[in-house]
Design an enzyme around this catalytic site. Structure first.
Site, PDB file in Angstrom:
ATOM      1  CG  ASP A 260      -2.129   0.849   1.044  1.00 32.38           C
ATOM      2  OD1 ASP A 260      -2.223   1.775  -0.121  1.00 32.38           O
ATOM      3  OD2 ASP A 260      -3.101   0.795   1.880  1.00 32.38           O
TER       4      ASP A 260
HETATM    5  C1  BGC Z   1      -5.206   3.201   0.145  1.00 30.08           C
HETATM    6  C2  BGC Z   1      -5.009   2.163  -1.162  1.00 30.08           C
HETATM    7  C3  BGC Z   1      -4.944   2.773  -2.398  1.00 30.08           C
HETATM    8  C4  BGC Z   1      -3.743   3.804  -2.443  1.00 30.08           C
HETATM    9  C5  BGC Z   1      -3.375   4.283  -3.804  1.00 30.08           C
HETATM   10  C6  BGC Z   1      -3.902   3.950  -0.264  1.00 30.08           C
HETATM   11  O1  BGC Z   1      -4.020   5.130   0.552  1.00 30.08           O
HETATM   12  O2  BGC Z   1      -5.047   2.552   1.363  1.00 30.08           O
HETATM   13  O3  BGC Z   1      -6.427   1.519  -0.913  1.00 30.08           O
HETATM   14  O4  BGC Z   1      -4.711   1.769  -3.348  1.00 30.08           O
HETATM   15  O5  BGC Z   1      -3.546   4.498  -1.371  1.00 30.08           O
HETATM   16  O6  BGC Z   1      -4.319   5.253  -4.026  1.00 30.08           O
END
Ligand code: BGC
Length: 714
Positions: A260
């Site tokens: 993530d």
């Molecule tokens: C979120 C993810 C997301 C990623 C990219 C993160 O803050 O938890 O679910 O895919 O950002 O935007």
């Protein structure tokens, strides 16, 4: 370049491409950039990201999307262009079609709904030059207040596994990669980047991990996104137990683990403990854990073995070949937004849940005047916030910092009921709202509950909404509440209103979907994928761990309810929630009969018939729950579990025979000592009905003791 031969197996192609790569090329594939890199990368020292690579990233990234991993043009390996998320393409510059929230589509209890939605959003991803969708949110609704429950598929591992698996299948049918996320037990938003979750292996395997396991089996997502939190003292993205042992060894997962955004905390431990790709790097203050200097040093010292780097790259290449990313390059192409909006509307129509309908107030018949109150129902329908927030076709409407999709229920009601007098009042002045309601045949109050990534939402309604419902219901006993919420809410006015429709976040055509259900053009068929607690004292944790502390504060939480999530918890405690998991009404009635069950190997085969005994066509949802005669002796977390379900579309009088199989893991407990699943011998009751609290038919089967490995690789 033999790896470009699509006749060869993806395994063979990945190995051949890997063998042709230089070290620097391998290192390109394991380090990804966020959209912010477009402006911030210039400030990053050249030793970390070489100038030619900076230029490449900036010129190839899809502007406004989530992330980018440079490919290797010399070898025909494309860039990975990554877009969020499960409800549609999220790009700040490109409008797209928003599906209803994933929680809503889970309520359809029909995997065809998320599958078709996945086909549509995956096609929009392709047509906007994205070949990787950061979709497949599947964290269980362990914490009913979690801000992201709307992005996930509810509280039950079987339902979530089937629905999210179907979504991923739909997305990947476009020859692109989907993730499944966030691995694992990332079940609350408060302190999400610093919370250390303590939970036993058995509880995880029987709940959160089972949801992932089932969905991964059904859909083979190209990538798994590891989560921000710590699990039993180890970060999600450097977690030997979860990534190496469970995912890659026990489940035989062949794809790659991507982090993530901002969830990586080390180079050596993360790589050795199972992370394959660092994603979301942008800025000079970010820690470049998987950038070339750190990786080269770790490889040179032997702290990361060479073959581990090769494994990381091979997994990424395997996913790119296996999912069709290499053979079917993405390119910008036209999108039929009208057709896609119609598909989103259909998904909503399958998903909205009629919670209450006393005296058959709904569907609306012969009404001459309707008062519509509150919820900005004249402007649009609410959407959730965070990385899944889609820029909708037609433009977002922002009210009080919340995004509404441009699909006003008031306009849709006027279209459906051209002869009725429909008046709207925003509901801020209770007396004015009550007076309008009193002058109308029927009152419809829209209540909204905004949920967002990064924070929790209390189950209490914000502002004067509870008072508005009470005031309107007092003025007009024929009051209907339509709730646009990210998850469960409390309903202090429940006994005062005869009808309640749960609309979740209903997507880009939410307005017409709501109007068509209220007016009976569509017979509601959604059933709740989450229970609605009656009050805070029914929750496993009255206080959210870490609430009020600044982000990043280390905090431990013991999830001692284990696998007893949602209805399992309420059953265990003997609580009566406001609405139980699986609940949902129809404008017709179904009768379930001829229930029979027999063991089939370690599984159970169940058969029964469903008949539409009402006067109109409708879709019934049959649910089979399993209950050991002695659930404590069977080692279960709670008295019963959902074992199988089916939805059937029936005309009045029509009957359908249904046969379902209950997966042995839903009959077993996980034993950490031997890494086994274990079904204890004894009597198990199969209970059939239309909700977890409405199980009128049952039969018993006797199962023999069965123990088998939880690993598919030994
Ligand atoms: C979120 C993810 C997301 C990623 C990219 C993160 O803050 O938890 O679910 O895919 O950002 O935007």
């Amino acid at each position: 370049m033999p790896w470009l031969n699509s006749e060869l197996a993806p395994e063979t192609r990945a190995k051949a491409a890997l063998a042709a790569m230089t070290l620097d090329e391998k290192l390109r594939l394991i380090f990804g950039y966020s959209d912010q890199a477009l402006t911030e990368l210039a400030k990053v020292p050249d030793e970390i990201v070489a100038p030619d690579l900076k230029r490449y990233v900036v010129s190839h990234q899809v502007k406004g999307s989530a992330g980018f991993v440079p490919g290797v043009p010399r070898l025909g390996i494309p860039d990975q262009t990554q877009t969020d998320a499960s409800m549609g393409v999220r790009n700040s510059f490109i409008p797209s079609t928003a599906l209803p929230s994933s929680l809503a589509t889970a309520a359809s209890f029909d995997p065809e709904v998320p599958r078709a939605g996945g086909v549509m959003i995956g096609a929009e991803a392709r047509a906007t030059r994205h070949n990787t969708m950061l979709a497949g949110g599947i964290n269980l609704a362990r914490e009913p207040r979690s801000g992201r429950n709307f992005e996930y598929a509810g509280e039950d591992p079987l339902l979530a596994g089937i629905m999210v698996g179907a979504l991923i299948n739909g997305i990947q049918s476009n020859h692109i990669i989907s993730t499944i996320k966030h691995f694992a037990v990332n079940d609350q938003e408060t302190l999400r980047t610093s919370l250390d979750v303590t939970i036993s292996a058995a509880a995880m395997r029987q709940s959160d991990l089972l949801a992932f396991e089932l969905a991964i089996e059904k859909s083979s997502p190209g990538s798994v996104m590891c989560s921000y939190n710590l699990i039993n003292g180890r970060w999600g993205c450097e977690n030997d137990y979860l990534l190496n042992k469970v995912l890659k060894h026990d489940w035989g997962y062949k794809g790659f683990v991507m982090s993530d955004w901002g969830a990586v905390h080390s180079t050596v431990d993360a790589a050795n403990d199972g992370l394959d790709q660092f994603t979301g790097f942008c800025c000079k203050d970010d820690k470049p854990w998987f950038a070339p200097p750190a990786m080269k040093a770790a490889l040179q010292s032997g702290a990361i073995p060479r073959n581990r780097l090769d494994d990381m790259v091979e997994r990424i290449l395997w996913a790119m070949f296996a999912k069709g990313v290499v053979d079917h390059p993405v390119q910008v192409s036209p999108i039929d937004y009208a057709a896609n909006a119609a598909l989103s509307q259909k998904a909503a129509e399958e998903s909205l849940v009629l919670l209450k309908n006393d005296g058959d107030l709904l569907p609306l018949r012969g009404v001459k005047s309707i008062a519509v109150l509150g919820g900005s129902a004249d402007k649009g329908v609410l959407a959730g916030a965070g990385s899944s927030d889609v820029t909708p076709v037609g433009g977002a409407v922002t009210i009080d910092n919340h995004t509404y999709l441009p699909s006003p229920p008031v306009d849709a009601l006027k279209r459906e009921l051209p002869k009725a007098k429909i008046a709207f009042d925003p509901g801020s002045d209770l007396a004015a709202a009550a007076s309008l309601a009193a002058q109308s045949d029927v009152a419809i109050v829209f209540v909204t509950r905004h949920n967002s990534e990064g924070s929790e939402a209390s189950l209490e309604m914000v502002g004067n909404q509870d008072a508005l419902v009470a005031a309107v219901a007092k003025a007009n006993p024929r009051t209907i509440v339509v709730a646009e919420t990210g998850g469960a809410i409390y309903m202090p006015w429940i006994d005062e209103v005869p009808a309640i429709l749960e609309a979740f976040y209903p997507g880009i055509r939410g307005g017409p979907a709501i109007a068509r259900i209220l007016t009976g053009k569509v017979n509601p068929s959604g059933h709740l994928p989450i229970s609605f607690p009656a009050s805070a004292d029914q929750l496993a944790r009255p206080d959210i761990a870490g609430l009020g502390k600044p982000d990043g504060t280390p905090e431990e939480v013991l999830y001692d309810e284990g696998a007893a999530i949602g209805y399992k918890w309420y059953d265990l405690k003997g609580y009566k929630p406001l609405f139980w998991f699986g609940h949902g009404l129809s404008y017709t009635n179904f009768e379930l009969s001829n229930l029979a069950a027999q063991p089939d190997g370690k599984a159970i085969r169940v058969s029964f018939a469903m008949r539409n005994v009402g006067k109109r066509q409708g879709k019934g949802v049959a649910q089979v729950y399993v209950a050991p005669a002695d659930w404590k002796k069977a080692g279960w977390e709670a008295p019963k579990r959902l074992g199988a379900f089916a939805k059937a579309n029936l005309k009045p009088g029509q009957i359908k025979s249904i046969e379902l199989t209950i997966d042995p893991r839903l009959l077993a407990t996980y034993e950490a000592a031997g890494n086994n699943w274990h079904i204890r011998a004894g009597e198990y009751r199969l209970m059939l009905g239309e909700a977890s609290d409405d199980l009128l038919k049952s039969v018993a089967v006797t199962l023999t003791d069965a123990v088998w490995s939880a690993s598919t690789t030994n």
